[in-house]
Scaffold this motif. Structure first.
Motif, PDB file in Angstrom:
ATOM      1  N   TYR A 135      -5.728   0.201  -5.447  1.00  7.63           N
ATOM      2  CA  TYR A 135      -6.312   0.108  -4.063  1.00  7.63           C
ATOM      3  C   TYR A 135      -7.631  -0.907  -3.790  1.00  7.63           C
ATOM      4  O   TYR A 135      -7.629  -1.628  -2.921  1.00  7.63           O
ATOM      5  CB  TYR A 135      -7.443   2.137  -3.711  1.00  7.63           C
ATOM      6  CG  TYR A 135      -6.051   2.789  -3.223  1.00  7.63           C
ATOM      7  CD1 TYR A 135      -5.695   2.127  -1.894  1.00  7.63           C
ATOM      8  CD2 TYR A 135      -5.378   3.599  -4.138  1.00  7.63           C
ATOM      9  CE1 TYR A 135      -4.510   3.297  -1.473  1.00  7.63           C
ATOM     10  CE2 TYR A 135      -4.299   4.175  -3.931  1.00  7.63           C
ATOM     11  CZ  TYR A 135      -4.109   3.793  -2.298  1.00  7.63           C
ATOM     12  OH  TYR A 135      -2.952   4.656  -1.646  1.00  7.63           O
ATOM     13  N   THR A 148     -11.670   0.006  -0.102  1.00 10.19           N
ATOM     14  CA  THR A 148     -11.470   0.989  -0.339  1.00 10.19           C
ATOM     15  C   THR A 148     -12.483   2.150  -0.851  1.00 10.19           C
ATOM     16  O   THR A 148     -12.234   3.858  -0.223  1.00 10.19           O
ATOM     17  CB  THR A 148     -11.295   0.784  -1.605  1.00 10.19           C
ATOM     18  OG1 THR A 148     -10.351   0.280  -2.363  1.00 10.19           O
ATOM     19  CG2 THR A 148     -10.763   2.123  -2.824  1.00 10.19           C
ATOM     20  N   LEU A 207      -5.728  -3.739  -3.519  1.00 14.11           N
ATOM     21  CA  LEU A 207      -5.293  -4.268  -3.041  1.00 14.11           C
ATOM     22  C   LEU A 207      -5.676  -4.548  -1.360  1.00 14.11           C
ATOM     23  O   LEU A 207      -5.864  -5.261  -0.209  1.00 14.11           O
ATOM     24  CB  LEU A 207      -3.787  -3.170  -2.454  1.00 14.11           C
ATOM     25  CG  LEU A 207      -2.705  -3.213  -3.225  1.00 14.11           C
ATOM     26  CD1 LEU A 207      -1.691  -2.390  -2.654  1.00 14.11           C
ATOM     27  CD2 LEU A 207      -2.147  -4.752  -3.744  1.00 14.11           C
ATOM     28  N   MET A 208      -6.876  -3.958  -1.099  1.00 10.34           N
ATOM     29  CA  MET A 208      -7.282  -3.772  -0.167  1.00 10.34           C
ATOM     30  C   MET A 208      -9.077  -4.086   0.148  1.00 10.34           C
ATOM     31  O   MET A 208      -9.973  -4.329   0.790  1.00 10.34           O
ATOM     32  CB  MET A 208      -7.806  -2.300  -0.161  1.00 10.34           C
ATOM     33  CG  MET A 208      -6.502  -1.102   0.497  1.00 10.34           C
ATOM     34  SD  MET A 208      -6.387   0.687   0.994  1.00 10.34           S
ATOM     35  CE  MET A 208      -7.685   0.572   2.215  1.00 10.34           C
ATOM     36  N   GLU A 255       0.868   4.086  -2.793  1.00  8.46           N
ATOM     37  CA  GLU A 255       0.625   5.747  -2.112  1.00  8.46           C
ATOM     38  C   GLU A 255       1.582   6.557  -3.012  1.00  8.46           C
ATOM     39  O   GLU A 255       0.705   7.610  -3.533  1.00  8.46           O
ATOM     40  CB  GLU A 255       0.404   5.738  -0.815  1.00  8.46           C
ATOM     41  CG  GLU A 255       0.282   7.152  -0.457  1.00  8.46           C
ATOM     42  CD  GLU A 255       0.052   7.588   1.057  1.00  8.46           C
ATOM     43  OE1 GLU A 255       0.340   8.423   1.916  1.00  8.46           O
ATOM     44  OE2 GLU A 255      -0.465   6.544   1.890  1.00  8.46           O
ATOM     45  N   LEU A 278       0.605  -1.346   0.105  1.00  7.40           N
ATOM     46  CA  LEU A 278      -0.211  -0.229  -0.108  1.00  7.40           C
ATOM     47  C   LEU A 278       0.818   0.825   0.308  1.00  7.40           C
ATOM     48  O   LEU A 278       0.685   2.404  -1.087  1.00  7.40           O
ATOM     49  CB  LEU A 278      -0.838  -0.068   1.491  1.00  7.40           C
ATOM     50  CG  LEU A 278      -2.632  -0.619   1.441  1.00  7.40           C
ATOM     51  CD1 LEU A 278      -2.683  -1.151   2.459  1.00  7.40           C
ATOM     52  CD2 LEU A 278      -2.712  -0.452  -0.045  1.00  7.40           C
TER      53      LEU A 278
END
Length: 287
Positions: A240, A249, A243-244, A166, A162
């Motif tokens: 996102y 998200t 990954l999330m 970012e 993450l």
């Protein structure tokens, strides 16, 4: 937003007359005037007014930021980059013209952006103009937009954390949006404390902008977006939602909105209202 966008569009149209060489000016105008939400220049004008400035002094830098943004889209869409055919609901620059013309159109918009601020800004001290130009350069260079693009290209098909994701989004998207807000505050006469509070606000909404883009890429069609949907999924890019998860998200979107709005709490509520609403707009836009 409609009122501000109308003023920005008129100023952009005036900034690039159709002159010789016709082809390059056609290409510059094709991408710059193709539409778009004009979020960055509108944020620039709102920040200027928030610190007590007249929007007229920030119009040149607002236009310059949009020129840089358009350059980044032209280059991002090239076959050697993201290789896309659709932008703002129209064929991308290299499809409408050719690759060489698209590259040169982007180059011309970038150089014009700095010239435009230096030549067209009135009733602002030279030191503030120079400070704004430095902010623009930092946002677009090897520690800004270019850094994000390089890392993004190098990360395709790789597993990212993450924090790494970012970094890409902050540099590729957030830095220029941050410059829009900061330059507006500089031109408006903001003091260092006001400028830094607005910088923090802009960082949150800049990241927010890209997080929402990631969501829209997997939830909307190409027709709704005005650009090719599902590109990140096809190219196996880290996002996102990937990954999330989509729900986490969406929760992250709410967190970023809250943090952005917190940075505005020290300003006059009436003057800050447009920036509150722009944060909401970015968070809950549908394209």
């Amino acid at each position: 937003m409609k009122s501000k966008a109308k003023k920005v569009n008129k100023a952009l149209d005036d900034a690039i007359p159709l002159q010789n060489p016709i082809k390059i000016h056609e290409a510059m105008r094709y991408s710059l005037l193709a539409g778009g939400k004009r979020v960055r220049p509108i944020l620039c004008l709102a920040a200027c007014e928030l610190v007590g400035g007249d929007e007229a002094v920030a119009i040149p830098v607002a236009c310059a930021i949009e020129m840089i943004h358009t350059m980044s889209l032209i280059h991002d869409d090239l076959p050697c980059m993201d290789n896309d055919d659709l932008r703002r609901g129209k064929p991308t620059s290299h499809k409408a013209f050719d690759e060489a013309t698209a590259i040169l159109a982007g180059d011309s918009l970038l150089s014009l952006s700095f010239e435009h601020v230096a030549a067209e800004t009135e009733n602002v001290s030279a030191s503030r103009i120079v400070r704004a130009i430095a902010e623009m350069g930092s946002a677009v260079g090897s520690e800004g937009l270019v850094a994000g693009q390089v890392v993004d290209l190098c990360s395709e098909g790789k597993e990212l954390s993450l924090d790494e994701l970012e970094y890409i989004h902050v540099h590729k998207t957030s830095k220029l949006l941050e410059a829009a807000v900061v330059c507006g505050a500089i031109m408006g006469g903001g003091d260092d404390i006001e400028i830094e509070r607005l910088r923090k606000y802009a960082r949150f909404i800049g990241l927010l902008f890209q997080v929402v883009d990631d969501i829209l890429d997997v939830t909307k069609s190409s027709e709704e977006l005005g650009k090719t949907a599902g590109k990140d999924l096809v190219s196996d890019k880290a996002t996102y939602p990937k990954l999330m998860g989509l729900e986490k998200t969406k929760e992250f979107v709410g967190e970023l909105v809250g943090k952005a709005m917190e940075e505005l709490s020290c300003f006059d509520a009436l003057r800050a209202a447009p920036l509150y609403h722009l944060a909401d707009y970015i968070a809950y836009r549908q394209n």
